[in-house]
Design a protein around this motif. Structure first.
Motif, PDB file in Angstrom:
ATOM      1  N   TRP A  83       5.666 -61.397   0.706  1.00 16.60           N
ATOM      2  CA  TRP A  83       6.807 -60.648   0.215  1.00 16.60           C
ATOM      3  C   TRP A  83       8.070 -61.479   0.364  1.00 16.60           C
ATOM      4  O   TRP A  83       8.125 -62.463   1.092  1.00 16.60           O
ATOM      5  CB  TRP A  83       6.955 -59.310   0.927  1.00 16.60           C
ATOM      6  CG  TRP A  83       6.589 -59.309   2.383  1.00 16.60           C
ATOM      7  CD1 TRP A  83       5.421 -58.853   2.933  1.00 16.60           C
ATOM      8  CD2 TRP A  83       7.359 -59.790   3.484  1.00 16.60           C
ATOM      9  NE1 TRP A  83       5.434 -59.025   4.292  1.00 16.60           N
ATOM     10  CE2 TRP A  83       6.624 -59.594   4.663  1.00 16.60           C
ATOM     11  CE3 TRP A  83       8.617 -60.379   3.597  1.00 16.60           C
ATOM     12  CZ2 TRP A  83       7.087 -59.967   5.915  1.00 16.60           C
ATOM     13  CZ3 TRP A  83       9.086 -60.738   4.848  1.00 16.60           C
ATOM     14  CH2 TRP A  83       8.317 -60.522   5.987  1.00 16.60           C
ATOM     15  N   LEU A  85      12.096 -60.512   0.987  1.00 16.36           N
ATOM     16  CA  LEU A  85      13.046 -59.439   1.292  1.00 16.36           C
ATOM     17  C   LEU A  85      14.425 -60.038   1.534  1.00 16.36           C
ATOM     18  O   LEU A  85      14.552 -61.188   1.938  1.00 16.36           O
ATOM     19  CB  LEU A  85      12.615 -58.681   2.550  1.00 16.36           C
ATOM     20  CG  LEU A  85      11.202 -58.125   2.595  1.00 16.36           C
ATOM     21  CD1 LEU A  85      10.910 -57.547   3.973  1.00 16.36           C
ATOM     22  CD2 LEU A  85      11.005 -57.083   1.512  1.00 16.36           C
ATOM     23  N   GLN A  94      15.750 -50.782  -5.181  1.00 18.79           N
ATOM     24  CA  GLN A  94      14.673 -51.558  -4.571  1.00 18.79           C
ATOM     25  C   GLN A  94      14.977 -51.771  -3.099  1.00 18.79           C
ATOM     26  O   GLN A  94      15.047 -52.888  -2.635  1.00 18.79           O
ATOM     27  CB  GLN A  94      14.517 -52.904  -5.284  1.00 18.79           C
ATOM     28  CG  GLN A  94      14.043 -52.783  -6.694  1.00 18.79           C
ATOM     29  CD  GLN A  94      13.927 -54.128  -7.385  1.00 18.79           C
ATOM     30  OE1 GLN A  94      14.116 -54.192  -8.552  1.00 18.79           O
ATOM     31  NE2 GLN A  94      13.635 -55.199  -6.701  1.00 18.79           N
ATOM     32  N   TYR A 110      13.856 -55.406  -1.533  1.00 17.30           N
ATOM     33  CA  TYR A 110      12.647 -56.186  -1.780  1.00 17.30           C
ATOM     34  C   TYR A 110      12.735 -56.822  -3.167  1.00 17.30           C
ATOM     35  O   TYR A 110      13.123 -56.205  -4.134  1.00 17.30           O
ATOM     36  CB  TYR A 110      11.369 -55.358  -1.606  1.00 17.30           C
ATOM     37  CG  TYR A 110      11.292 -54.104  -2.436  1.00 17.30           C
ATOM     38  CD1 TYR A 110      10.754 -54.123  -3.715  1.00 17.30           C
ATOM     39  CD2 TYR A 110      11.747 -52.893  -1.940  1.00 17.30           C
ATOM     40  CE1 TYR A 110      10.675 -52.976  -4.480  1.00 17.30           C
ATOM     41  CE2 TYR A 110      11.672 -51.736  -2.693  1.00 17.30           C
ATOM     42  CZ  TYR A 110      11.143 -51.786  -3.966  1.00 17.30           C
ATOM     43  OH  TYR A 110      11.072 -50.650  -4.716  1.00 17.30           O
ATOM     44  N   HIS A 111      12.408 -58.116  -3.215  1.00 17.00           N
ATOM     45  CA  HIS A 111      12.447 -58.876  -4.459  1.00 17.00           C
ATOM     46  C   HIS A 111      11.041 -59.239  -4.932  1.00 17.00           C
ATOM     47  O   HIS A 111      10.847 -59.512  -6.110  1.00 17.00           O
ATOM     48  CB  HIS A 111      13.268 -60.151  -4.268  1.00 17.00           C
ATOM     49  CG  HIS A 111      14.713 -59.879  -4.006  1.00 17.00           C
ATOM     50  ND1 HIS A 111      15.636 -59.707  -5.013  1.00 17.00           N
ATOM     51  CD2 HIS A 111      15.401 -59.721  -2.848  1.00 17.00           C
ATOM     52  CE1 HIS A 111      16.831 -59.477  -4.502  1.00 17.00           C
ATOM     53  NE2 HIS A 111      16.711 -59.476  -3.181  1.00 17.00           N
ATOM     54  N   LEU A 116       6.898 -51.778  -5.324  1.00 16.52           N
ATOM     55  CA  LEU A 116       6.021 -51.557  -4.175  1.00 16.52           C
ATOM     56  C   LEU A 116       5.195 -50.298  -4.381  1.00 16.52           C
ATOM     57  O   LEU A 116       5.725 -49.264  -4.776  1.00 16.52           O
ATOM     58  CB  LEU A 116       6.835 -51.399  -2.887  1.00 16.52           C
ATOM     59  CG  LEU A 116       7.582 -52.614  -2.368  1.00 16.52           C
ATOM     60  CD1 LEU A 116       8.300 -52.265  -1.075  1.00 16.52           C
ATOM     61  CD2 LEU A 116       6.651 -53.783  -2.149  1.00 16.52           C
ATOM     62  N   ARG A 121       5.001 -50.234   0.709  1.00 15.56           N
ATOM     63  CA  ARG A 121       6.278 -49.772   1.268  1.00 15.56           C
ATOM     64  C   ARG A 121       6.082 -49.351   2.724  1.00 15.56           C
ATOM     65  O   ARG A 121       6.856 -49.737   3.595  1.00 15.56           O
ATOM     66  CB  ARG A 121       6.820 -48.612   0.437  1.00 15.56           C
ATOM     67  CG  ARG A 121       8.103 -48.010   0.981  1.00 15.56           C
ATOM     68  CD  ARG A 121       8.574 -46.852   0.114  1.00 15.56           C
ATOM     69  NE  ARG A 121       9.129 -47.310  -1.130  1.00 15.56           N
ATOM     70  CZ  ARG A 121      10.371 -47.727  -1.283  1.00 15.56           C
ATOM     71  NH1 ARG A 121      11.176 -47.760  -0.251  1.00 15.56           N
ATOM     72  NH2 ARG A 121      10.807 -48.127  -2.450  1.00 15.56           N
ATOM     73  N   ILE A 124       5.408 -52.542   4.980  1.00 19.36           N
ATOM     74  CA  ILE A 124       6.606 -53.338   5.235  1.00 19.36           C
ATOM     75  C   ILE A 124       7.582 -52.576   6.135  1.00 19.36           C
ATOM     76  O   ILE A 124       8.161 -53.149   7.057  1.00 19.36           O
ATOM     77  CB  ILE A 124       7.265 -53.788   3.917  1.00 19.36           C
ATOM     78  CG1 ILE A 124       6.338 -54.777   3.189  1.00 19.36           C
ATOM     79  CG2 ILE A 124       8.630 -54.426   4.173  1.00 19.36           C
ATOM     80  CD1 ILE A 124       6.797 -55.160   1.789  1.00 19.36           C
ATOM     81  N   SER A 177      10.820 -64.054   4.198  1.00 18.75           N
ATOM     82  CA  SER A 177       9.619 -64.142   3.363  1.00 18.75           C
ATOM     83  C   SER A 177       8.393 -64.298   4.240  1.00 18.75           C
ATOM     84  O   SER A 177       8.467 -64.658   5.411  1.00 18.75           O
ATOM     85  CB  SER A 177       9.711 -65.333   2.396  1.00 18.75           C
ATOM     86  OG  SER A 177       9.686 -66.555   3.098  1.00 18.75           O
TER      87      SER A 177
END
Length: 178
Positions: A83, A85, A94, A110-111, A116, A121, A124, A177
């Motif tokens: 991920w 972030l 987001q 979140y990118h 998600l 979700r 994380i 990340s």
């Protein structure tokens, strides 16, 4: 090869452009995993001079930028997905929110992945809560937080941001990340 770049306007803060360029160079020299390339450019739009900007790579998941693993299709192997972030203060759709033990809400955008699923979700959110719990302890000898972070990467990040007097370090435009 990528065509994803950003124009940063640094005109509002004196010496911000020089500070940004120096910070990126320092980041490269201490050996951080990924530092965006940055170049000062004069922007002319329709023959109208717009001023001096910084042209920089957009932070994104790509092999030569931030290389993370794709998530599995099912949650059978939940710990194997990657991920990207960003801790920030913007209110975007987001977004995840971590209720920190320090008594503040930490906004995390979140990118990657771009959307998600509910289990991602939840995973994380739980992971960020565990990291926060490991960091915010009264026992100063606790090393629980070392299970969650790359100590060398955090040390480099801290050093660069302290030397550059970056007030947003660990609170805004701070990228994470896996």
């Amino acid at each position: 090869e990528s065509k994803h770049f950003v124009l940063l306007s640094e005109a509002a803060v004196p010496f911000a452009m020089i500070s940004t360029i120096l910070g990126f160079e320092l980041s490269r020299r201490v050996g951080m995993d990924y530092t965006p390339e940055v170049k000062p450019v004069e922007l002319v739009l329709n023959n109208d001079y717009q001023g001096l900007y910084l042209l920089t790579e957009q932070i994104r998941v790509e092999p030569n930028r931030i290389n993370v693993k794709s998530w599995p299709r099912h949650n059978d192997w939940i710990d194997r997905g990657g991920w990207l972030l960003e801790i920030d203060g913007w209110n975007t759709y987001q977004r995840l929110t971590v209720n920190s033990r320090m008594g503040i809400n930490i906004s995390v955008e979140y990118h990657f992945p771009k959307t998600l699923k509910a289990w991602q979700r939840e995973y994380i959110n739980q992971l960020l809560a565990r990291v926060d719990s490991a960091i915010c302890v009264s026992d100063t000898m606790s090393v629980e937080w070392e299970k969650f972070v790359d100590i060398d990467a955090v040390a480099k990040f801290y050093l660069v941001n302290e030397l550059m007097d970056n007030c947003e370090a660990f609170s805004g435009s701070c990228w994470l990340s896996r």
